[in-house]
Design a protein around this motif. Structure first.
Motif, mmCIF file in Angstrom:
data_model
loop_
_atom_site.group_PDB
_atom_site.id
_atom_site.type_symbol
_atom_site.label_atom_id
_atom_site.label_comp_id
_atom_site.label_asym_id
_atom_site.label_seq_id
_atom_site.Cartn_x
_atom_site.Cartn_y
_atom_site.Cartn_z
ATOM 1 N N MET A 1 0.840 -1.165 0.000
ATOM 2 C CA MET A 1 0.000 0.000 0.000
ATOM 3 C C MET A 1 0.890 1.235 0.000
ATOM 4 S SD MET A 1 -2.606 1.196 3.010
ATOM 5 C CE MET A 1 -4.137 0.616 2.362
ATOM 6 N N ALA A 2 0.702 2.116 -0.907
ATOM 7 C CA ALA A 2 1.490 3.345 -0.979
ATOM 8 C C ALA A 2 0.890 4.367 -0.022
ATOM 9 C CB ALA A 2 1.490 3.881 -2.396
ATOM 10 N N TYR A 3 1.748 4.958 0.780
ATOM 11 C CA TYR A 3 1.277 5.944 1.738
ATOM 12 C C TYR A 3 1.637 7.340 1.251
ATOM 13 C CZ TYR A 3 0.604 2.092 4.952
ATOM 14 O OH TYR A 3 0.176 0.939 5.541
ATOM 15 N N VAL A 4 0.739 8.270 1.481
ATOM 16 C CA VAL A 4 0.985 9.667 1.150
ATOM 17 C C VAL A 4 1.738 10.269 2.330
ATOM 18 C CG1 VAL A 4 -0.133 11.878 0.695
ATOM 19 C CG2 VAL A 4 -1.143 9.761 -0.183
ATOM 20 N N ALA A 5 2.740 11.043 2.064
ATOM 21 C CA ALA A 5 3.494 11.680 3.136
ATOM 22 C C ALA A 5 2.609 12.707 3.849
ATOM 23 C CB ALA A 5 4.740 12.341 2.577
ATOM 24 N N TYR A 6 2.652 12.687 5.155
ATOM 25 C CA TYR A 6 1.896 13.631 5.955
ATOM 26 C C TYR A 6 2.879 14.476 6.742
ATOM 27 C CZ TYR A 6 -2.288 10.909 5.003
ATOM 28 O OH TYR A 6 -3.327 10.272 4.387
ATOM 29 N N VAL A 7 2.536 15.733 6.933
ATOM 30 C CA VAL A 7 3.366 16.615 7.733
ATOM 31 C C VAL A 7 2.685 16.762 9.081
ATOM 32 C CG1 VAL A 7 4.343 18.921 7.926
ATOM 33 C CG2 VAL A 7 4.152 17.847 5.690
ATOM 34 N N LEU A 8 3.413 16.454 10.119
ATOM 35 C CA LEU A 8 2.875 16.593 11.463
ATOM 36 C C LEU A 8 3.131 18.008 11.959
ATOM 37 C CD1 LEU A 8 4.119 13.221 12.994
ATOM 38 C CD2 LEU A 8 1.862 13.742 12.056
ATOM 39 N N ASP A 9 2.156 18.564 12.644
ATOM 40 C CA ASP A 9 2.260 19.916 13.178
ATOM 41 C C ASP A 9 2.683 19.836 14.641
ATOM 42 O OD1 ASP A 9 2.026 22.546 13.899
ATOM 43 O OD2 ASP A 9 -0.145 22.676 13.570
ATOM 44 N N TYR A 10 3.986 20.000 14.868
ATOM 45 C CA TYR A 10 4.526 19.900 16.226
ATOM 46 C C TYR A 10 4.232 21.142 17.060
ATOM 47 C CZ TYR A 10 7.065 15.785 14.679
ATOM 48 O OH TYR A 10 7.374 14.542 14.205
ATOM 49 N N GLU A 11 3.919 22.251 16.407
ATOM 50 C CA GLU A 11 3.689 23.520 17.104
ATOM 51 C C GLU A 11 2.210 23.776 17.376
ATOM 52 O OE1 GLU A 11 6.328 25.274 18.143
ATOM 53 O OE2 GLU A 11 7.573 23.741 17.198
ATOM 54 N N GLY A 12 1.332 22.994 16.768
ATOM 55 C CA GLY A 12 -0.104 23.229 16.893
ATOM 56 C C GLY A 12 -0.681 22.795 18.226
ATOM 57 N N ASP A 13 -2.007 22.915 18.325
ATOM 58 C CA ASP A 13 -2.695 22.609 19.576
ATOM 59 C C ASP A 13 -3.147 21.158 19.672
ATOM 60 O OD1 ASP A 13 -4.662 22.672 17.672
ATOM 61 O OD2 ASP A 13 -6.037 23.951 18.814
ATOM 62 N N THR A 14 -2.811 20.326 18.668
ATOM 63 C CA THR A 14 -3.208 18.915 18.684
ATOM 64 C C THR A 14 -1.975 18.051 18.912
ATOM 65 O OG1 THR A 14 -4.965 19.416 17.110
ATOM 66 C CG2 THR A 14 -4.363 17.102 17.381
ATOM 67 N N HIS A 15 -2.057 17.177 19.912
ATOM 68 C CA HIS A 15 -0.935 16.283 20.219
ATOM 69 C C HIS A 15 -0.536 15.500 18.969
ATOM 70 C CE1 HIS A 15 -0.940 16.914 24.535
ATOM 71 N NE2 HIS A 15 -2.259 16.760 24.553
ATOM 72 N N VAL A 16 0.753 15.220 18.846
ATOM 73 C CA VAL A 16 1.273 14.491 17.687
ATOM 74 C C VAL A 16 0.636 13.101 17.601
ATOM 75 C CG1 VAL A 16 3.357 13.501 16.654
ATOM 76 C CG2 VAL A 16 3.422 15.800 17.634
ATOM 77 N N TYR A 17 0.465 12.415 18.737
ATOM 78 C CA TYR A 17 -0.117 11.077 18.690
ATOM 79 C C TYR A 17 -1.555 11.107 18.167
ATOM 80 C CZ TYR A 17 -2.869 11.512 23.022
ATOM 81 O OH TYR A 17 -3.788 11.861 23.978
ATOM 82 N N VAL A 18 -2.289 12.191 18.446
ATOM 83 C CA VAL A 18 -3.662 12.334 17.939
ATOM 84 C C VAL A 18 -3.629 12.547 16.424
ATOM 85 C CG1 VAL A 18 -5.761 13.734 18.034
ATOM 86 C CG2 VAL A 18 -4.525 13.203 20.141
ATOM 87 N N GLN A 19 -2.660 13.331 15.951
ATOM 88 C CA GLN A 19 -2.515 13.542 14.507
ATOM 89 C C GLN A 19 -2.207 12.217 13.804
ATOM 90 O OE1 GLN A 19 0.016 16.956 13.396
ATOM 91 N NE2 GLN A 19 -0.031 17.519 15.580
ATOM 92 N N ILE A 20 -1.304 11.421 14.397
ATOM 93 C CA ILE A 20 -0.958 10.120 13.810
ATOM 94 C C ILE A 20 -2.168 9.192 13.842
ATOM 95 C CG2 ILE A 20 0.482 8.062 14.084
ATOM 96 C CD1 ILE A 20 2.707 9.976 15.134
ATOM 97 N N ALA A 21 -2.918 9.214 14.938
ATOM 98 C CA ALA A 21 -4.126 8.383 15.035
ATOM 99 C C ALA A 21 -5.113 8.754 13.934
ATOM 100 C CB ALA A 21 -4.765 8.526 16.414
ATOM 101 N N ASP A 22 -5.243 10.048 13.629
ATOM 102 C CA ASP A 22 -6.140 10.487 12.549
ATOM 103 C C ASP A 22 -5.694 9.925 11.204
ATOM 104 O OD1 ASP A 22 -7.738 11.931 14.299
ATOM 105 O OD2 ASP A 22 -6.749 13.855 13.879
ATOM 106 N N ILE A 23 -4.397 9.960 10.946
ATOM 107 C CA ILE A 23 -3.854 9.427 9.692
ATOM 108 C C ILE A 23 -4.113 7.919 9.611
ATOM 109 C CG2 ILE A 23 -1.724 8.981 8.406
ATOM 110 C CD1 ILE A 23 -0.685 11.696 9.695
ATOM 111 N N LEU A 24 -3.821 7.227 10.714
ATOM 112 C CA LEU A 24 -4.025 5.773 10.736
ATOM 113 C C LEU A 24 -5.510 5.425 10.604
ATOM 114 C CD1 LEU A 24 -1.491 4.787 13.542
ATOM 115 C CD2 LEU A 24 -1.199 4.562 11.069
ATOM 116 N N ARG A 25 -6.380 6.227 11.198
ATOM 117 C CA ARG A 25 -7.822 5.987 11.121
ATOM 118 C C ARG A 25 -8.281 6.001 9.660
ATOM 119 N NH1 ARG A 25 -9.105 9.900 14.041
ATOM 120 N NH2 ARG A 25 -9.077 8.813 16.031
ATOM 121 N N ARG A 26 -7.771 6.967 8.892
ATOM 122 C CA ARG A 26 -8.126 7.037 7.468
ATOM 123 C C ARG A 26 -7.616 5.817 6.707
ATOM 124 N NH1 ARG A 26 -7.189 12.639 8.480
ATOM 125 N NH2 ARG A 26 -5.044 12.584 7.750
#
Length: 164
Positions: free
Chosen positions: A1-26
């Motif tokens: 499965m080819a994955y699209v590169a995602y940029v994580l926002d380390y400075e934003g108000d959403t924890h990095v693990y939540v951002q990764i969970a969103d990507i994995l959920r999709r």
């Protein structure tokens, strides 16, 4: 499965693990029940995060009921009741023990000489430390290796090896 590169926002108000969970959920939404999902080590490598961050992302999806984990086998899409994963013919720790004993028989590891340590084997086989420990325990039980406290594990003398 080819994955699209995602940029994580380390400075934003959403924890990095939540951002990764969103990507994995999709990603998981596109997979059939029972399909394996990436290991914590794979997630750690792909996103360049600590193991704890990867573990927290997986935990979010598990709590949502999107994935389930079977100790020693991996993490899978869905719930165990929906679509049980295909059983491995031989548990992973037994596969590792067999591989190491084959290397001993082939002379790659010599009697009374060390075999790679837990950390090296965890990396080599890309498994949890407990899986390596179970493999080592099996090899000790069978007589392939012995362990010296504070020193490591060594190949047993040839006369101690199990008879095929």
């Amino acid at each position: 499965m080819a994955y699209v590169a995602y940029v994580l926002d380390y400075e934003g108000d959403t924890h990095v693990y939540v951002q990764i969970a969103d990507i994995l959920r999709r990603r998981v939404a596109k997979l059939d029940a029972g399909h394996p999902v990436p290991s914590e080590a794979d997630i750690q490598y792909e996103f360049g995060v600590a193991r704890t961050t990867a573990r927290r992302a997986v935990h979010v999806l598990r709590e949502e009921g999107l994935i389930y984990t079977v100790q020693g086998e991996g993490t899978f899409v869905g719930t165990p009741e929906e679509a049980p994963r295909k059983q491995r013919k031989v548990p992973l720790y037994q596969q590792i023990a067999t591989d190491i004993s084959d290397q001993i028989k082939a002379g790659r590891f010599l009697p009374r000489r060390p075999i790679p340590g837990e950390t090296a084997l965890v990396k080599q086989y890309d498994v949890a430390r407990e899986t390596v420990r179970r493999a080592m325990a099996l090899l000790r039980e069978q007589g392939w290796i012995y362990t010296v406290a504070q020193r490591g594990s060594y190949v047993s003398p040839k006369e101690s090896w199990p008879q095929d």
